[in-house]
Design a protein around this motif. Structure first.
Motif, short mmCIF file in Angstrom:
data_model
loop_
_atom_site.label_atom_id
_atom_site.label_comp_id
_atom_site.label_asym_id
_atom_site.label_seq_id
_atom_site.Cartn_x
_atom_site.Cartn_y
_atom_site.Cartn_z
N LEU A 1 0.83 -1.20 0.00
CA LEU A 1 0.00 0.00 0.00
C LEU A 1 0.86 1.25 0.00
N GLN A 2 1.95 1.23 0.76
CA GLN A 2 2.83 2.38 0.80
C GLN A 2 3.53 2.62 -0.52
N ALA A 3 3.72 1.54 -1.31
CA ALA A 3 4.40 1.67 -2.60
C ALA A 3 3.47 2.21 -3.69
N LEU A 4 2.18 2.26 -3.42
CA LEU A 4 1.24 2.77 -4.42
C LEU A 4 1.43 4.26 -4.62
N PRO A 5 1.08 4.78 -5.81
CA PRO A 5 1.09 6.23 -6.00
C PRO A 5 0.13 6.91 -5.03
N ARG A 6 0.36 8.19 -4.80
CA ARG A 6 -0.45 8.88 -3.81
C ARG A 6 -1.92 8.88 -4.19
N ASP A 7 -2.25 9.10 -5.46
CA ASP A 7 -3.65 9.12 -5.88
C ASP A 7 -4.35 7.80 -5.53
N ALA A 8 -3.66 6.69 -5.80
CA ALA A 8 -4.25 5.39 -5.51
C ALA A 8 -4.42 5.19 -4.01
N ARG A 9 -3.39 5.59 -3.24
CA ARG A 9 -3.48 5.44 -1.78
C ARG A 9 -4.62 6.27 -1.21
N ASP A 10 -4.72 7.52 -1.65
CA ASP A 10 -5.78 8.39 -1.13
C ASP A 10 -7.16 7.88 -1.54
N THR A 11 -7.27 7.34 -2.74
CA THR A 11 -8.55 6.81 -3.19
C THR A 11 -8.97 5.61 -2.36
N LEU A 12 -8.02 4.70 -2.10
CA LEU A 12 -8.35 3.53 -1.27
C LEU A 12 -8.77 3.94 0.14
N ALA B 1 -8.09 1.95 -9.13
CA ALA B 1 -7.04 2.78 -8.54
C ALA B 1 -5.74 1.99 -8.39
N VAL B 2 -5.84 0.75 -7.92
CA VAL B 2 -4.63 -0.05 -7.71
C VAL B 2 -3.95 -0.36 -9.04
N GLN B 3 -4.72 -0.67 -10.08
CA GLN B 3 -4.16 -1.04 -11.38
C GLN B 3 -3.88 0.15 -12.28
N ALA B 4 -4.19 1.38 -11.77
CA ALA B 4 -3.96 2.61 -12.56
C ALA B 4 -4.65 2.55 -13.91
N ARG B 5 -5.86 2.02 -13.93
CA ARG B 5 -6.64 1.93 -15.16
C ARG B 5 -7.58 3.11 -15.25
N PRO B 6 -8.00 3.48 -16.46
CA PRO B 6 -8.89 4.64 -16.63
C PRO B 6 -10.28 4.36 -16.06
N LEU B 7 -10.96 5.44 -15.68
CA LEU B 7 -12.31 5.31 -15.14
C LEU B 7 -13.30 4.97 -16.25
N PRO B 8 -14.41 4.34 -15.92
CA PRO B 8 -15.40 3.98 -16.94
C PRO B 8 -16.06 5.22 -17.54
N SER B 9 -16.62 5.04 -18.71
CA SER B 9 -17.29 6.17 -19.37
C SER B 9 -18.57 6.53 -18.64
N LYS B 10 -19.11 7.69 -19.01
CA LYS B 10 -20.32 8.17 -18.32
C LYS B 10 -21.51 7.26 -18.61
#
Length: 662
Positions: free
Chosen positions: A5-16, A52-61
């Motif tokens: 968890l600490q190795a994740l990027p900040r955006d992913a950590r904050d999202t989790l 967030a963990v896999q750094a994949r794009p968000l789904p479409s609207k």
């Protein structure tokens, strides 16, 4: 796992972290949400976490639109409306989950934060208990931590740092929350639970189908708490708390008679000293106020109109939808009802035609018995009670299947039943003997909590007994259950289902510890109920009376709140001025010099020291700005020299007289 968890990027950590806080907010709602809502919210949150963990794009609207449409259809299919408490909570839960699927910028995060605060409040629609409050306090700190963390855009600040800041903010806001809790006017119906908040609560009812109280007895929840004044506590066998009185019988179900609400009958006669006590009644969505038999005067229940009925019931003007506390006065020795048989008593001997034929035949047989022919009511009652004692009858929660003729089944077939089986069969036999009789439901007994000295009435203490009319005595209580099981009335022996293996093992190893922990926990909950949930407008006004108001009103309450708010504002302004005066005066003087340079066309960064500012002046204006250059050098010397050449007040005075070039 922690290192990953600490190795994740900040955006992913904050999202989790934010998703975990949302899960904590929604967890107490699970018992009240439709199963599909819980499942859909869990899937959406897990989906967002994996993205967030896999750094994949968000789904479409279109995904969000489709899920929202499914939610609307499912909500309407479940609740048959999109409005109201339950439907509204279902929608807000899914909307909060769906919003995480478009969490791209800080603006989206702020929307989720405030939506989370609102969703957190909806938990109190269903429960205001101490565990719920504690869970929501943790959720509040989690949301504040996420909010503080979102305002730290630079670097990778640890969540512990944001949590400390959030905790400090909560502590600073606590005094304000306490003042608002104590003084903010509680105006019904704006203050309180929604009208449907108590749906599904267990408790006594205005009707009784044989077997329903046995189901209620399986609920070990608390119905009421009673605090007796002084040492005047009735004998255990006299602790009958009166509820609905049932007199209409259709062969299987007993119902309360539709009587006009009025004061109790004038023929109520009491003897002995009164017993005074205070009842804390749990929400039930029922209007009945439990009182110890018999209460000649209306309970003191603020914010409610209390009405009485001829059969000694006390009824609130509206259902009890929140925790209430009232005082009452009762006499355990009393007599009421007509002393001579009247036409009105005929309603209490009525039986449905053709119902319980074997019980009717038993009554005819008793009447034809020479030993009972012409016997008074008291003798007939004692004969029936003796039959219960010696006829092989038993007291049980599992009496078997009862048919339509419930009295016949009890007297001749199963010979077993719970209190309502016994009371119903007894009253049917009394009526078949042409003796006016009816059923009274309520609570009998209770247990003393030694921690706070409150008597606790549980739903498992729900009871049904009989009232029989006797010539010259009026209505008299008869508890036929006591003839079968004296322990039920005298020693409060309760029937309960068999506990699970784990619970049974714990209780067998440390029974005293289990009872002690239970009593302590219930005392803590009682304190929460008394001091927080039952803090009503009347108690607010009593608080004003204690601080000197002779006849406090709502206007006085608002005035005190406004005075405190103004005082707090002035104190805050004073503290701000004091804090400003405590800031480094050298830095403030340097900032003023930097402002003068900017007016002269020289814009320097905040971190520029005085020597460099003097050099910029020399480059731009030469000897014309010599006085300003000398002043800046003395300012630097005052800050860093071991023996300052000038005192700061002197430099401040020179600054005001100094002419700066333009």
């Amino acid at each position: 796992m922690l290192s990953k968890l600490q190795a994740l990027p900040r955006d992913a950590r904050d999202t989790l972290f934010l998703l975990s806080v949302i899960g904590l907010i929604l967890l107490p709602q699970v018992p009240h949400l439709p199963w599909w809502c819980t499942l859909l919210a869990a899937i959406v949150l897990a989906w967002r976490g994996s993205l967030a963990v896999q750094a994949r794009p968000l789904p479409s609207k279109w995904w969000r639109v489709a899920l929202l449409a499914i939610t609307l259809v499912a909500t309407y299919a479940t609740h048959r409306t999109l409005l109201g408490r339950d439907a509204g909570v279902t929608l807000i839960v899914i909307l909060l989950a769906l919003k995480t699927l478009e969490l791209r910028a800080r603006r989206d995060a702020f929307v989720i934060f405030f939506l989370g605060f609102f969703t957190m409040l909806t938990n109190f629609f269903y429960s205001q208990s101490l565990p719920t409050a504690f869970a929501m306090l943790l959720a509040l700190l989690g949301l504040l931590t996420a909010l503080v963390n979102a305002h730290m855009p630079v670097g990778r600040p640890p969540l512990a740092q944001a949590a400390r800041t959030a905790g400090a903010m909560a502590l600073l806001g606590a005094p304000v929350m306490v003042v608002l809790f104590v003084l903010f006017p509680r105006i019904a119906p704006l203050w309180g639970m929604p009208g449907d908040a108590m749906a599904g609560r267990t408790g006594l009812s205005g009707s009784m189908r044989v077997g329903t109280i046995a189901e209620l007895a399986l609920d070990d929840g608390i119905a009421a708490r009673v605090k007796f004044d002084g040492d005047r506590i009735p004998a255990r066998s006299s602790l009958y708390f009166r509820g609905p009185v049932l007199s209409q019988f259709d062969g299987r179900e007993w119902k309360a008679a539709p009587a006009l609400r009025q004061q109790p009958p004038a023929d109520l006669q009491t003897r002995g000293e009164p017993i005074r006590y205070e009842v804390t009644l749990e929400p039930s969505n029922r209007p009945w106020l439990l009182t110890l038999e018999a209460a000649p005067h209306a309970p003191e229940l603020p914010e409610h109109t209390v009405l009485g009925t001829p059969d000694l019931q006390w009824i609130a003007s509206r259902p009890i939808g929140d925790l209430v506390r009232y005082r009452a006065e009762s006499f355990t020795e009393f007599q009421y009802g007509p002393l001579r048989r009247t036409r009105a008593l005929q309603a209490y001997v009525a039986l449905p035609p053709g119902s319980n034929p074997r019980t009717v035949a038993l009554a005819a047989e008793m009447r034809s018995d020479p030993a009972l022919a012409g016997a008074p009511t008291r003798a007939l009652v004692q004969n029936v009670l003796q039959r219960l004692r010696t006829g092989g009858y038993s007291y049980t929660l599992e009496p078997g299947v009862y048919g339509d003729d419930t009295a016949d089944v009890f007297w001749f077939d199963t010979k077993a039943g719970f209190c309502e089986h016994i009371a119903s069969a007894f009253v049917v036999l009394m009526r078949a003997l042409d003796i006016p009789a009816r059923i009274v439901t309520g609570y009998q007994g209770g247990e003393l909590n030694a921690v706070d000295n409150y008597w606790v009435l549980r739903h498992s203490d729900a009871h049904a007994w009989a009232e029989v009319w006797q010539e010259g005595l009026g209505w008299t209580r008869v508890d036929p259950t006591g003839a079968i099981s004296p322990d039920r009335v005298g020693q409060f022996r309760r029937l309960a289902t068999q506990p699970g293996l784990l619970a049974e093992a714990i209780e067998s190893m440390t029974p005293s510890l289990v009872l002690s922990l239970r009593a302590t926990w219930e005392a803590i909950n009682n304190g929460w109920n008394q001091r927080v949930l039952n803090y009503t407008q009347s108690r607010q006004l009593n608080l004003l009376k204690n601080i000197g108001f002779e006849a406090p009103s709502l206007q006085d309450l608002i005035l005190v709140l406004l005075v405190l708010l103004v005082a707090a504002s002035l104190a805050g302004a004073g503290w701000t001025l004091w804090e400003r005066s405590q800031h480094d005066p050298w830095l403030r003087l340097l900032a003023q010099a930097r402002a003068r340079l900017k007016l002269a066309g020289i814009d320097v960064p905040e971190a520029t020291p005085p020597r460099q500012m003097a050099a910029r002046l020399a480059e731009r204006f030469g000897a014309e700005a010599q006085a300003a250059q000398d002043w800046l050098l003395r300012l630097e010397a005052q800050r860093y020299a071991k023996s300052p050449a000038a005192a700061l007040p002197t430099l401040r005075a020179e600054f005001r007289r100094l002419t700066w070039p333009r």
